[in-house]
Design a protein around this motif. Structure first.
Motif, PDB file in Angstrom:
ATOM      1  N   GLY A 136       0.814  -0.915   0.116  1.00  9.29           N
ATOM      2  CA  GLY A 136      -0.412  -0.105  -0.270  1.00  9.29           C
ATOM      3  C   GLY A 136       0.914   1.390   0.265  1.00  9.29           C
ATOM      4  N   LEU A 137       0.385   2.039   0.868  1.00  8.51           N
ATOM      5  CA  LEU A 137       1.234   3.493   0.865  1.00  8.51           C
ATOM      6  C   LEU A 137       2.792   3.868   1.708  1.00  8.51           C
ATOM      7  CD1 LEU A 137      -1.782   6.259   0.611  1.00  8.51           C
ATOM      8  CD2 LEU A 137      -0.321   5.601  -1.141  1.00  8.51           C
ATOM      9  N   VAL A 138       3.380   3.664   1.068  1.00 13.30           N
ATOM     10  CA  VAL A 138       4.260   4.360   2.638  1.00 13.30           C
ATOM     11  C   VAL A 138       4.591   5.804   1.988  1.00 13.30           C
ATOM     12  CG1 VAL A 138       5.627   1.982   2.104  1.00 13.30           C
ATOM     13  CG2 VAL A 138       6.596   3.300   0.736  1.00 13.30           C
ATOM     14  N   LEU A 139       5.454   6.191   3.431  1.00 11.34           N
ATOM     15  CA  LEU A 139       6.107   7.299   3.210  1.00 11.34           C
ATOM     16  C   LEU A 139       6.602   7.381   2.244  1.00 11.34           C
ATOM     17  CD1 LEU A 139       6.860   7.291   7.138  1.00 11.34           C
ATOM     18  CD2 LEU A 139       5.284   8.571   6.257  1.00 11.34           C
ATOM     19  N   ASP A 140       7.537   8.810   2.234  1.00  6.19           N
ATOM     20  CA  ASP A 140       8.305   9.241   0.808  1.00  6.19           C
ATOM     21  C   ASP A 140       9.374   8.623   0.820  1.00  6.19           C
ATOM     22  OD1 ASP A 140       6.379  10.514  -0.635  1.00  6.19           O
ATOM     23  OD2 ASP A 140       6.891  12.300  -0.165  1.00  6.19           O
ATOM     24  N   GLU A 141       9.847   8.823   2.504  1.00 11.42           N
ATOM     25  CA  GLU A 141      11.232   8.295   3.159  1.00 11.42           C
ATOM     26  C   GLU A 141      11.395   7.171   3.248  1.00 11.42           C
ATOM     27  OE1 GLU A 141       8.460  10.326   4.440  1.00 11.42           O
ATOM     28  OE2 GLU A 141       9.527  12.140   5.167  1.00 11.42           O
ATOM     29  N   GLU A 142      10.667   6.503   2.703  1.00  8.52           N
ATOM     30  CA  GLU A 142      10.404   5.261   2.818  1.00  8.52           C
ATOM     31  C   GLU A 142      11.571   4.189   1.522  1.00  8.52           C
ATOM     32  OE1 GLU A 142       8.118   2.076   4.843  1.00  8.52           O
ATOM     33  OE2 GLU A 142       7.344   3.498   6.132  1.00  8.52           O
ATOM     34  N   LEU A 143      11.202   5.265   0.188  1.00  7.75           N
ATOM     35  CA  LEU A 143      10.761   4.640  -1.491  1.00  7.75           C
ATOM     36  C   LEU A 143      12.112   4.355  -1.329  1.00  7.75           C
ATOM     37  CD1 LEU A 143       8.313   6.997  -2.135  1.00  7.75           C
ATOM     38  CD2 LEU A 143       8.223   3.894  -2.012  1.00  7.75           C
ATOM     39  N   PRO A 144      13.206   5.739  -1.136  1.00  8.38           N
ATOM     40  CA  PRO A 144      14.109   5.317  -1.872  1.00  8.38           C
ATOM     41  C   PRO A 144      14.961   4.032  -1.564  1.00  8.38           C
ATOM     42  CG  PRO A 144      14.188   7.766  -0.928  1.00  8.38           C
ATOM     43  CD  PRO A 144      13.251   6.918  -0.399  1.00  8.38           C
ATOM     44  N   LYS A 145      14.473   3.618   0.055  1.00  6.84           N
ATOM     45  CA  LYS A 145      15.723   2.021  -0.030  1.00  6.84           C
ATOM     46  C   LYS A 145      15.138   1.194  -0.523  1.00  6.84           C
ATOM     47  CE  LYS A 145      16.971   3.692   4.967  1.00  6.84           C
ATOM     48  NZ  LYS A 145      16.576   3.149   6.594  1.00  6.84           N
ATOM     49  N   LEU A 146      13.650   1.572  -1.072  1.00  8.48           N
ATOM     50  CA  LEU A 146      13.186   0.125  -1.682  1.00  8.48           C
ATOM     51  C   LEU A 146      13.466  -0.196  -2.719  1.00  8.48           C
ATOM     52  CD1 LEU A 146       9.247   0.785  -0.305  1.00  8.48           C
ATOM     53  CD2 LEU A 146      10.516  -1.386   0.245  1.00  8.48           C
ATOM     54  N   TYR A 147      13.579   1.429  -3.768  1.00  7.62           N
ATOM     55  CA  TYR A 147      14.424   1.754  -4.900  1.00  7.62           C
ATOM     56  C   TYR A 147      15.191   0.764  -5.105  1.00  7.62           C
ATOM     57  CZ  TYR A 147      10.225   4.016  -6.907  1.00  7.62           C
ATOM     58  OH  TYR A 147       8.868   5.234  -6.771  1.00  7.62           O
ATOM     59  N   SER A 148      16.424   1.378  -4.401  1.00  9.69           N
ATOM     60  CA  SER A 148      17.230   1.116  -3.931  1.00  9.69           C
ATOM     61  C   SER A 148      17.932  -0.172  -4.155  1.00  9.69           C
ATOM     62  CB  SER A 148      18.262   1.282  -3.470  1.00  9.69           C
ATOM     63  OG  SER A 148      18.587   2.988  -3.711  1.00  9.69           O
ATOM     64  N   GLY A 149      17.068  -1.075  -2.961  1.00  3.82           N
ATOM     65  CA  GLY A 149      17.539  -2.229  -3.284  1.00  3.82           C
ATOM     66  C   GLY A 149      16.858  -3.788  -3.571  1.00  3.82           C
ATOM     67  N   ALA A 150      16.135  -3.403  -4.774  1.00  2.08           N
ATOM     68  CA  ALA A 150      15.556  -4.021  -5.546  1.00  2.08           C
ATOM     69  C   ALA A 150      16.286  -4.600  -6.103  1.00  2.08           C
ATOM     70  CB  ALA A 150      14.494  -3.049  -6.719  1.00  2.08           C
ATOM     71  N   LEU A 151      16.165  -5.644  -6.802  1.00  2.00           N
ATOM     72  CA  LEU A 151      16.781  -6.505  -8.223  1.00  2.00           C
ATOM     73  C   LEU A 151      16.509  -5.941  -9.365  1.00  2.00           C
ATOM     74  CD1 LEU A 151      16.288 -10.551  -7.773  1.00  2.00           C
ATOM     75  CD2 LEU A 151      18.634  -9.032  -7.597  1.00  2.00           C
ATOM     76  N   ALA A 152      15.550  -5.204  -9.306  1.00  3.03           N
ATOM     77  CA  ALA A 152      14.735  -4.408 -10.609  1.00  3.03           C
ATOM     78  C   ALA A 152      14.157  -3.397 -10.422  1.00  3.03           C
ATOM     79  CB  ALA A 152      14.797  -5.178 -12.149  1.00  3.03           C
ATOM     80  N   CYS A 153      13.769  -2.703 -10.745  1.00  8.86           N
ATOM     81  CA  CYS A 153      12.061  -1.377 -10.619  1.00  8.86           C
ATOM     82  C   CYS A 153      11.261  -2.025 -11.879  1.00  8.86           C
ATOM     83  CB  CYS A 153      11.856  -0.099 -10.402  1.00  8.86           C
ATOM     84  SG  CYS A 153      12.857   0.501  -8.797  1.00  8.86           S
TER      85      CYS A 153
END
Length: 357
Positions: free
Chosen positions: A239-256
């Motif tokens: 669902g929705l997450v805080l903007d502050e969490e998104l860079p970690k999610l993007y950076s940690g993904a194998l791919a977006c």
């Protein structure tokens, strides 16, 4: 010095590309043009950008029963009270009476392409073409050259009155060190809606998961016309997450992953690129314009190509390092400061054209 008002109605929703556009643009305009006054106006309660520069203010909504007919009477009344020089309709609309210069942003043409993509947008489908036909928009802004061409062709617009102004990723999006934790994952960020082609993405991931222990993470607001996702192993719907969490999610993904059927710009693609992520997206004209060679672009009709690309990413991720470097370099060419400056030029041109009659 100019007094400029922007439609703040996109700020009533919790997330989405148009909300991000309105929020970041209004803040960047106020920061880059401190001699100007900027006002956010709507007939509905909204959350203003925070922190807001001192020259970015919020106006009042309707003050009586007549003004509740906002686009016909109420908005123009508030614009007159504030002494506004130019109005910017940030989401397909401008006032119905041409009392001052008006700029309209057309984000894409999806409301007119497939009714299933926007089941609740009947008003936009009817209203926007009329506003353009009646020339109530002095100037039109699109987020990409691809949408500029489409808008000119569909609505028979004067090309000299349409300007492509690219968006940008917010400053918060940057590469972030992430310690490996749990299973590797593929990431989708964006509104959960029919146009984003998420059924296709699920099918691709399920096939990939037969051979690899990889999860799929969905981040974003679910729109009412999108069917809920049934629980299954490896699927995480945050669902929705805080903007502050998104860079970690993007950076940690194998791919977006972004297999959208159609886009006006594809802001999550640029956000992921600015975080140094490997992006695999649909070969949409606007996405291709934004990403250039810094993302892997595939046709959504070629399911096997998506599966094979993700297989390679999982088995040999090092071979895709060049995409991470290219993504950061390409994303650096965009900024909200540039967007604000180009938009301010459109306001000045609109004011000049309106004076000429």
């Amino acid at each position: 010095m100019m007094k400029i008002a922007l439609d703040a109605t996109p700020l009533i929703v919790a997330s989405g590309g148009v909300r991000r556009y309105t929020e970041e643009l209004s803040r960047a305009l106020a920061e880059n043009f401190p001699e100007d006054e900027f006002w956010l106006l709507s007939d509905q309660p909204f959350s203003a950008p925070a922190p807001a520069p001192p020259n970015l203010s919020t106006g009042r909504g309707p003050r009586n029963a007549v003004e509740r007919r906002w686009w016909l009477y109420g908005l123009n009344a508030e614009l007159s009270r504030l002494g506004i020089d130019v109005f910017h309709g940030t989401d397909f609309a401008v006032p119905y009476l041409p009392a001052r210069p008006a700029v309209m942003t057309i984000h894409d043409l999806s409301p007119w392409m497939d009714p299933a993509w926007h089941s609740e947008w009947r008003r936009v489908r009817r209203r926007t073409p009329r506003l353009l036909r009646w020339r109530l928009a002095t100037m039109v802004i699109t987020p990409s050259e691809a949408i500029k061409r489409q808008a000119i062709d569909r609505f028979h617009l004067n090309p000299s009155c349409v300007v492509a102004v690219p968006l940008a990723a917010a400053r918060i999006f940057r590469p972030t060190a992430v310690l490996p934790k749990g299973r590797p994952y593929l990431l989708y960020v964006g509104t959960l809606e029919p146009r984003k082609n998420l059924g296709f993405l699920l099918d691709v991931w399920r096939e990939v998961r037969r051979n690899h222990a990889v999860d799929l993470v969905f981040v974003g607001r679910r729109r009412s016309d999108f069917d809920g996702l049934l629980p299954e192993p490896g699927l995480h719907v945050k669902g929705l997450v805080l903007d502050e969490e998104l860079p970690k999610l993007y950076s940690g993904a194998l791919a977006c992953l972004y297999p959208s059927c159609y886009e006006g710009f594809g802001l999550p693609v640029l956000e992921a690129m600015q975080c140094g992520a490997v992006v695999v997206a649909s070969r949409d004209p606007a996405i291709a314009e934004v990403a250039e060679d810094a993302a892997i672009l595939l046709n959504v009709s070629e399911r096997r190509a998506w599966v094979e690309t993700l297989d390679s990413l999982i088995v040999q991720p090092g071979q895709f390092r060049t995409f991470r470097d290219k993504a950061i370099a390409r994303a650096a060419q965009f900024s909200w400061s540039k967007t604000a400056k180009l938009t301010r030029e459109v306001y000045a041109k609109a004011a000049k054209l309106f004076r000429k009659g």
